[in-house]
Enzyme design. Structure first.
Site, PDB file in Angstrom:
ATOM      1  CG  HIS A  96       0.809   2.990   4.998  1.00 27.23           C
ATOM      2  ND1 HIS A  96       1.272   2.403   3.846  1.00 27.23           N
ATOM      3  CD2 HIS A  96       1.252   2.204   6.005  1.00 27.23           C
ATOM      4  CE1 HIS A  96       1.968   1.332   4.137  1.00 27.23           C
ATOM      5  NE2 HIS A  96       1.964   1.173   5.444  1.00 27.23           N
ATOM      6  CD  GLU A 100      -0.646   0.389   0.624  1.00 30.35           C
ATOM      7  OE1 GLU A 100      -0.122  -0.744   0.691  1.00 30.35           O
ATOM      8  OE2 GLU A 100       0.011   1.439   0.787  1.00 30.35           O
ATOM      9  CG  HIS A 101      -1.952  -1.995   5.421  1.00 30.65           C
ATOM     10  ND1 HIS A 101      -1.258  -2.960   6.109  1.00 30.65           N
ATOM     11  CD2 HIS A 101      -1.011  -1.163   4.892  1.00 30.65           C
ATOM     12  CE1 HIS A 101       0.047  -2.724   6.018  1.00 30.65           C
ATOM     13  NE2 HIS A 101       0.215  -1.636   5.284  1.00 30.65           N
ATOM     14  CD  GLU A 106       4.674  -0.883   6.698  1.00 28.75           C
ATOM     15  OE1 GLU A 106       5.031  -0.216   5.710  1.00 28.75           O
ATOM     16  OE2 GLU A 106       3.519  -1.352   6.830  1.00 28.75           O
TER      17      GLU A 106
END
Length: 454
Positions: free
Chosen positions: A67, A70-71, A147
């Site tokens: 994840h 991905e950022h 997040e």
């Protein structure tokens, strides 16, 4: 949590779906898979790149790395400055984003059809030429940690679900949250991302899906132009980490400040990727229908009987993911209605499971579910994006996009006898995990009284 598709029609005769649009398959010399599906209803194209890597590929100590990477894919390459990818797509009137799941990481753009080449140019650049800047990395890890706080740690139901999943699975990597454990995020290193990027982000570990107002051969030529020169990598599949056999029910209580109690129950079940016999395939589709019997719209059993009928639940749902890469759970969840307890709700859900084992589903009720399946597939074809997403998921988890064409036929073939058989075989206490959210008082900070001005 486990919403099902809406009801369209009910009939006693299985309903068929018109033939799906043809998917054109290509494989570049470097191993990149290209799947193109024409949809000429509007001058729009969706381009998606799917990498075969997600949280179920991760190991302890680096959870969340997929994840975070991905950022970082939006934070610059050898030719693109940080943020330039998104800026260029926006200037063209397009939309773009990405998402990470257990079994994949995907990047997508929606553009006017003539602008497809721009999407290919940008995606090819970051597939092999990403620049991992230490300052950008430090910022994005903090973003992901925040997040996690907002979506999980400050959300009692989400945190209960996370603890439940980590209790249901002891050795399978599906026990880890997609966003990662906070301690792993705090200790994640740039070198972890560099290794992950080199290991998995390669043309021979990717599928390019294009759906829209396009010509397949023209798309193939563009893909060869932009992705063809990229060098493949040696892809070593992750080590198998099968879940150990569960030999008795598991239960946990999560005590958190919350407004409402919450219950989630899960039974270990197979999925389509591990169905190694015709009988097991039949079982998987029967489980899919069983979830619809319980939670397939307002007329399904949980809504009709527990929410509106007995008013035991304010909400109750069921869910099952037959297309997951690794075996998962048949899920039940809910929140008790005012005047009822978690114990009341659990008893009511268990009674629903018992009924599935003791009584065969009627022909009329089964016909309703089969009609829903067709309705859902019709609605899905209204979305160019969702058509691409279905193809991408099936291809990436290893099932192959053509399994999409079998879905309606397989569901239509499910019988009441099969539903009863899978309920008896899989919905048993020895494979059950139950989690309860027990609300604690929510303490709010109050401002100190000011001293009297007099």
């Amino acid at each position: 949590m486990f919403a099902r598709i809406l009801l369209l029609a009910i009939g006693l005769v299985p309903i068929t779906l018109p033939a799906a649009p043809q998917v054109h398959e290509f494989t570049l010399d470097n191993g990149l898979r290209l799947l193109v599906q024409e949809d000429h209803r509007a001058p729009v194209v969706v381009s998606q790149v799917w990498y075969k890597v997600g949280s179920s590929y991760e190991h302890d100590g680096i959870t969340g790395v997929s994840h975070v990477l991905e950022h970082m894919m939006f934070k610059g390459t050898e030719k693109l400055a940080p943020g330039e990818f998104s800026r260029r797509i926006a200037e063209l009137g397009g939309r773009e984003n990405a998402f990470t799941g257990r079994d994949y990481t995907a990047y997508f753009q929606t553009l006017e059809r003539s602008l497809l080449e721009t999407a290919f140019e940008l995606e090819a650049e970051r597939m092999r030429h990403l620049v991992l800047d230490p300052e950008e990395f430090a910022k994005e890890v903090r973003v992901v940690m925040e997040e996690r706080r907002l979506r999980t740690e400050d959300n009692p139901q989400s945190l209960t679900w996370e603890r439940f999943n980590a209790t249901a699975f002891l050795t399978s990597p599906v026990r880890n949250p997609v966003i990662g454990w906070m301690d792993d995020l705090e200790n994640l290193r740039l070198a972890d991302l560099e290794t992950w990027y080199r290991q998995w982000y390669a043309p021979n570990n990717a599928t390019l899906v294009v759906v829209g107002d396009v010509d397949p051969e023209e798309v193939h030529a563009l893909a060869r132009k932009h992705f063809g020169p990229l060098a493949p990598s040696e892809i070593v599949p992750p080590k198998p980490r099968p879940e150990i056999v569960q030999q008795g029910s598991r239960r946990l209580t999560v005590r958190l400040p919350a407004e409402l109690p919450y219950l989630v129950m899960g039974y270990k079940v197979p999925v389509l990727t591990g169905a190694d016999s015709p009988e097991r395939v039949d079982e998987v589709y029967a489980l899919e229908v069983l979830a619809g019997i319980l939670d397939g719209g307002n007329s399904a059993r949980l809504a009709r009987e527990l929410v509106r009928g007995e008013a035991i639940a304010a909400h109750a749902g069921s869910g099952y993911g037959l297309h997951d890469r690794l075996p998962g759970l048949f899920l039940l969840d809910g929140t008790p209605a005012n005047g009822h307890t978690i114990a009341d709700l659990e008893q009511a859900l268990r009674a629903q499971v018992k009924r599935l084992k003791e009584e065969q589903v009627t022909v009329d009720e089964l016909a309703r579910i089969k009609a829903q399946v067709v309705a859902g597939k019709v609605y899905e074809r209204d979305s160019v994006f969702y058509q691409a997403m279905q193809v991408g998921i099936l291809e990436t988890v290893g099932l192959g996009w053509d399994k999409l064409d079998e879905y309606v036929e397989r569901v239509n073939a499910v019988t009441p006898e099969q539903l009863q058989e899978v309920a008896r075989k899989y919905l048993v206490d020895d494979t059950l995990t139950v989690a309860e959210l027990e609300p604690l008082p929510i303490v709010t900070e109050t401002a100190e009284e000011k001293p009297d001005a007099s």
